[in-house]
Design an enzyme around this catalytic site. Structure first.
Site, PDB file in Angstrom:
ATOM      1  CG  HIS A 199     -24.095 -96.247 -59.229  1.00  0.00           C
ATOM      2  ND1 HIS A 199     -24.316 -96.902 -58.057  1.00  0.00           N
ATOM      3  CD2 HIS A 199     -24.260 -97.148 -60.212  1.00  0.00           C
ATOM      4  CE1 HIS A 199     -24.628 -98.156 -58.316  1.00  0.00           C
ATOM      5  NE2 HIS A 199     -24.595 -98.329 -59.621  1.00  0.00           N
ATOM      6  NE  ARG A 306     -16.546-108.567 -67.668  1.00  0.00           N
ATOM      7  CZ  ARG A 306     -15.899-107.830 -68.580  1.00  0.00           C
ATOM      8  NH1 ARG A 306     -16.382-106.680 -68.960  1.00  0.00           N
ATOM      9  NH2 ARG A 306     -14.758-108.270 -69.090  1.00  0.00           N
ATOM     10  NE  ARG A 342     -19.206-113.432 -67.892  1.00  0.00           N
ATOM     11  CZ  ARG A 342     -18.022-112.880 -67.683  1.00  0.00           C
ATOM     12  NH1 ARG A 342     -16.995-113.177 -68.464  1.00  0.00           N
ATOM     13  NH2 ARG A 342     -17.844-112.015 -66.700  1.00  0.00           N
ATOM     14  CD  GLU A 441     -13.458-117.071 -69.120  1.00  0.00           C
ATOM     15  OE1 GLU A 441     -12.972-115.938 -69.026  1.00  0.00           O
ATOM     16  OE2 GLU A 441     -14.579-117.364 -68.665  1.00  0.00           O
ATOM     17  CG  ASN A 464      -9.968-109.604 -70.016  1.00  0.00           C
ATOM     18  OD1 ASN A 464      -9.363-109.216 -71.007  1.00  0.00           O
ATOM     19  ND2 ASN A 464     -11.111-109.069 -69.630  1.00  0.00           N
ATOM     20  CG  ASP A 465     -10.284-115.011 -66.639  1.00  0.00           C
ATOM     21  OD1 ASP A 465      -9.493-114.735 -65.715  1.00  0.00           O
ATOM     22  OD2 ASP A 465     -11.491-114.743 -66.596  1.00  0.00           O
ATOM     23  NE  ARG A 475      -8.292-110.521 -64.903  1.00  0.00           N
ATOM     24  CZ  ARG A 475      -9.464-110.867 -65.441  1.00  0.00           C
ATOM     25  NH1 ARG A 475      -9.665-112.091 -65.884  1.00  0.00           N
ATOM     26  NH2 ARG A 475     -10.438-110.024 -65.544  1.00  0.00           N
ATOM     27  CB  CYS A 512     -16.191-110.758 -74.998  1.00  0.00           C
ATOM     28  SG  CYS A 512     -16.024-112.196 -73.956  1.00  0.00           S
TER      29      CYS A 512
HETATM   30  C1  PEP Z   1     -12.230-112.455 -70.069  1.00  0.00           C
HETATM   31  O1  PEP Z   1     -11.798-113.229 -69.224  1.00  0.00           O
HETATM   32  O2  PEP Z   1     -11.579-112.077 -71.066  1.00  0.00           O
HETATM   33  C2  PEP Z   1     -13.596-111.903 -69.933  1.00  0.00           C
HETATM   34  C3  PEP Z   1     -14.163-111.202 -70.892  1.00  0.00           C
HETATM   35  O3  PEP Z   1     -14.233-112.127 -68.777  1.00  0.00           O
HETATM   36  P1  PEP Z   1     -13.960-111.322 -67.406  1.00  0.00           P
HETATM   37  O4  PEP Z   1     -13.021-110.187 -67.715  1.00  0.00           O
HETATM   38  O5  PEP Z   1     -15.292-110.897 -66.937  1.00  0.00           O
HETATM   39  O6  PEP Z   1     -13.322-112.379 -66.543  1.00  0.00           O
HETATM   40 MG    MG Z   2     -13.105-114.150 -67.807  1.00  0.00          MG
END
Ligand code: PEP
Ligand code: MG
Length: 592
Positions: A199, A306, A342, A441, A464-465, A475, A512
C-alpha cells in the site's frame, strides 16, 4: 567526517515503485525499533489486567489511524482506503482473540502475546503463492507495530512534521506514514523494505512522489544530509553522486518533467487520430484508490476493475455490503462516466490460497474465474447482487472473465437475471442501462466470437491470458516467455477475428490486456479497429499522444503490411522501426 572529504558514490538497486527522478539531501527518518519485552503473569487477575491494557492499546491505535484519516481527508489525489483496512485489522475478531488467548492461556504479557499472533500470521501468509497476498503481511505488521508502540507508550517522530526539501530514507514507511508526507516538500523516498504492491507503493504513486523500496540496506549506507538521487523509474538510488552523475540526472529529471508535463497537460484531450477517428481510452484498476490517478491521467472511464482484489486481506469472504460499498464508489464517482466491473477472477495464478482452489496441478487451466463462479453459485450471487445494486448509482458494465463458449454465458445470464428479479422483488432499484460483456481470453471464445457476440453488449480482449492459452505457454514459466509475444502473427490473426466478428454483430470490442497500454502497439491496435483500450492509468497519456499523432488510414496500412509476414521476428522488426522513425522521442530506448 570532515566537510572536505569526498564521499564515495554508492549505487543501490531496489524496486522502483513510483516513477520520476528526485535529487536532494537525505533525511534519515528514525523510527526506532521497539523492543518487545517478555514476562510471565502470575495470576489470573494480572492476565485480566493485561487483556485490558492490550485492548486499550488497540483502541488508541484505532484512534490514531482515524485521526490520520481525518487529517488527510482532503489531500488531493489521496483516497486512504488502506487506513480503513488497517482499522479493520485492529478490530478483527480473530486477530484480537488470538492475542487475548495467548495472554490468558500462556499467562504472558501483551507485547509478547501480540508478537506470537503476528508470527502465526506470518507463517500463514508465507505459504501463499500469490505475491500480492503474500505481501499483505506487511499490513498486519504495520498495525502491530503501532499497537506495540502504544503498549510501550513510546512515540515516533512523525513524517508529517518534515517541512524541508528532502528525500526521506527509512527502514520502512507504513502507508499511514506515507499518506501524511507533505508532497510539496518531500521530493522522494527510499526504504530498506517493501514491495511493488504494498500500500505504501500505491500511495506513493497516487501522490506522484518518486520512490524506491526493497533496498535492504540503504539506512546503513547513508547519513543525514548526504546528497542522493532516487530514480523511481529504474529503481536505482545513487548516494553521494559525483558531479558528472548529478549533472546527467539533472538533465534526465528535466527531460522527464518536460515529457510528463506535456503528457499530463494534454492527457485530458480525447484520443482522436489526425483523420478524426476516435477511440475510447479507459483505465484498469485493482483498487478504488486508483480512481483519482485514472482521472488525472486523462480518462473518465474504468475499463476493467479487477474485483478479486477485494478478497485481499480478508479472513472471511467479503459481504454483499462490502462489495456494494466498493462498486457504488466506482460507478457513482462524479468523474467517472462508465465503470466496467469484472466479476472476480479467482484461481489461476491469483489467490491460490483458497482451499477449494489450491490443489490443482495446472491452475491456469483449472477451476478459475467464471468456472469457479458457476460451481460456487451462492458466492457468485453475492457479488452479482452487489454490482446490480450499485448499478442504480451510475453507468455500469458487467464483465465476465474466462468465458469459453455460448452455454457458459447463457448460464451466467440466467443467474444474473434471477438475481435481478430477486432484488427488484425485495424493493432494490437497479440500473436500467447496464451492459453485459465477456472477456475474450480463451481461444475457443475467439472461434465462437460470432455467436458469443449475439449474447452480449461488448467484448473485452484479455491478451494476457489469450496469448498464454493460444501459444500454449505457461505465463509464469520463464523458460517459455520468449514465446509470449503480442505481435506474433497468430495473435494478430486472433485479434482481427474477434474485432471483425464483434463489429459484424454491431457490438463494441475493447482490449484490456497489457498489450493495450504499450504505445509501441497503439497503431497496430488502431489498425485492427478496436473501439476501446483499457490500461494501467500511468500508460494513458503516452498512448493517447501516439494515437493523436497517427491516422487511422496509416495504421490500417501498417497492419495490412504486417499481416503479410509469417514470423514474429519480421513483424516486430517492422513495427519497431516504423514506430521509432515516426515517434523518435517516444521510443528512445528501442532505437539502438
Ligand atoms: C487478461 O487476461 O488480459 C486480463 C486483462 O485479465 P487478468 O490479467 O486479470 O487475467
Ligand atoms: Mg485474464
Amino acid at each position: 567526517m570532515g566537510n572536505n572529504e569526498i564521499k564515495k558514490t554508492i549505487v543501490l538497486k531496489g524496486i522502483g515503485v513510483s516513477p520520476g527522478i528526485a535529487s536532494g539531501n537525505v533525511y534519515l527518518y528514525n523510527c526506532q525499533d521497539i523492543q518487545t519485552p517478555y514476562y510471565k503473569l502470575d495470576t489470573n487477575t494480572l492476565a485480566t489486567k493485561e487483556v485490558k491494557r492490550f485492548k486499550k492499546a488497540l483502541k488508541d491505535s484505532v484512534q490514531e489511524l482515524s485521526d490520520i484519516k481525518e487529517k488527510t481527508k482532503n489531500k488531493e489525489g489521496i483516497e486512504p482506503l488502506f487506513l480503513d483496512i488497517h482499522i479493520m485489522i485492529l478490530k478483527d475478531r480473530m486477530f484480537i482473540r488470538e492475542t487475548v488467548d495467548n495472554i490468558q492461556e500462556r499467562r504472558i504479557n501483551a507485547e509478547w502475546a501480540l508478537k506470537l499472533t503476528v508470527s502465526k500470521y506470518r507463517d500463514i501468509f508465507k505459504k501463499m503463492e500469490d505475491e500480492y497476498l503474500k505481501e499483505r503481511i506487511s499490513d498486519v505488521e504495520y498495525v502491530s507495530e503501532r499497537v506495540l508502540r502504544n503498549l510501550s507508550q513510546k512515540t515516533c517522530e512523525s513524517v508529517a512534521d518534515i517541512d524541508e526539501e528532502v528525500i526521506i530514507i527509512a527502514r520502512d514507511l507504513s502507508p499511514a506514514d506515507t499518506v501524511q508526507i507533505n508532497a510539496e516538500k518531500v521530493l522522494g523516498f527510499a526504504t530498506d523494505s517493501g514491495g511493488k504492491t504494498s500500500h505504501t507503493a500505491i500511495v506513493a504513486r497516487s501522490m506522484e512522489i518518486p520512490a524506491v523500496v526493497g533496498l535492504e540496506k540503504i539506512t546503513g549506507e547513508v547519513q543525514s544530509d548526504d546528497k542522493i538521487i532516487v530514480d523511481g523509474t529504474t529503481g536505482l538510488v545513487i548516494i553521494n553522486p559525483d558531479p558528472d552523475i548529478l549533472k546527467r540526472y539533472e538533465d534526465k529529471k528535466k527531460h522527464y518533467q518536460l515529457m510528463e508535463e506535456d503528457l499530463i497537460k494534454n492527457a485530458g484531450l480525447p484520443a482522436i487520430t489526425q483523420d478524426n477517428h476516435e477511440i475510447d481510452i479507459s483505465a484498469n484498476i485493482e483498487f478504488i484508490e486508483e480512481i483519482p490517478s485514472a482521472v488525472c491521467h486523462g480518462t473518465d472511464r474504468i475499463g476493467l476493475y479487477r474485483t478479486e482484489f477485494i478478497y485481499v486481506n480478508k479472513e472471511q469472504l467479503p459481504t454483499e455490503e462490502e462489495h456494494f460499498a466498493n462498486y457504488r464508489r466506482v460507478v457513482s464517482d462524479p468523474e467517472i462516466k462508465w465503470a466496467t466491473i469484472r466479476t472476480f477472477d479467482l484461481g489461476g495464478d491469483k489467490f491460490v490460497s483458497d482451499p477449494k482452489l489450491a490443489a490443482e496441478m495446472n491452475p491456469a487451466m483449472g477451476l478459475r474465474a467464471i468456472r469457479f463462479c458457476l460451481q460456487e453459485v451462492e458466492l457468485f450471487k453475492v457479488q452479482l447482487r452487489a454490482i446490480l445494486r450499485a448499478s442504480a448509482y451510475g453507468n455500469t458494465k458487467i464483465l465476465f472473465p474466462m468465458i469459453s463458449g455460448v452455454a457458459e454465458i447463457r448460464e451466467v445470464k440466467k443467474i444474473l437475471s434471477e438475481v435481478k428479479q430477486g432484488l427488484v422483488a425485495e424493493g432494490f432499484s437497479v440500473g436500467d442501462n447496464t451492459e453485459i460483456g465477456i472477456m475474450i481470453e480463451v481461444p475457443s471464445a475467439v472461434m465462437m466470437a460470432d455467436r458469443l457476440a449475439e449474447e452480449v453488449d461488448f467484448f473485452s480482449i484479455g491478451t494476457n491470458d489469450l496469448i498464454q492459452y493460444a501459444m500454449a505457454i505457461d505465463r509464469v514459466n520463464e523458460r517459455v516467455t520468449y514465446l509470449y509475444d503480442p505481435l506474433h502473427p497468430a495473435i494478430l490473426r486472433l485479434l482481427k477475428h474477434v474485432v471483425d466478428a464483434g463489429h459484424k454483430a454491431g457490438i463494441t470490442v475493447a482490449m484490456c490486456g497489457e498489450m493495450a497500454g504499450d504505445p509501441a502497439y497503439s497503431m497496430i491496435l488502431l489498425g485492427l479497429g478496436l473501439d476501446e483500450l483499457s490500461m494501467t492509468p500511468l500508460a494513458i497519456p503516452r498512448v493517447k499522444r501516439i494515437i493523436r499523432r497517427s491516422t487511422l488510414k496509416e495504421s490500417m496500412e501498417l497492419l495490412d503490411t504486417v499481416m503479410t509476414f509469417s514470423t514474429v521476428g519480421e513483424v516486430e522488426t517492422y513495427v519497431r522501426n516504423y514506430m521509432v522513425e515516426k515517434f523518435p522521442e517516444d521510443f528512445p530506448i528501442i532505437e539502438q
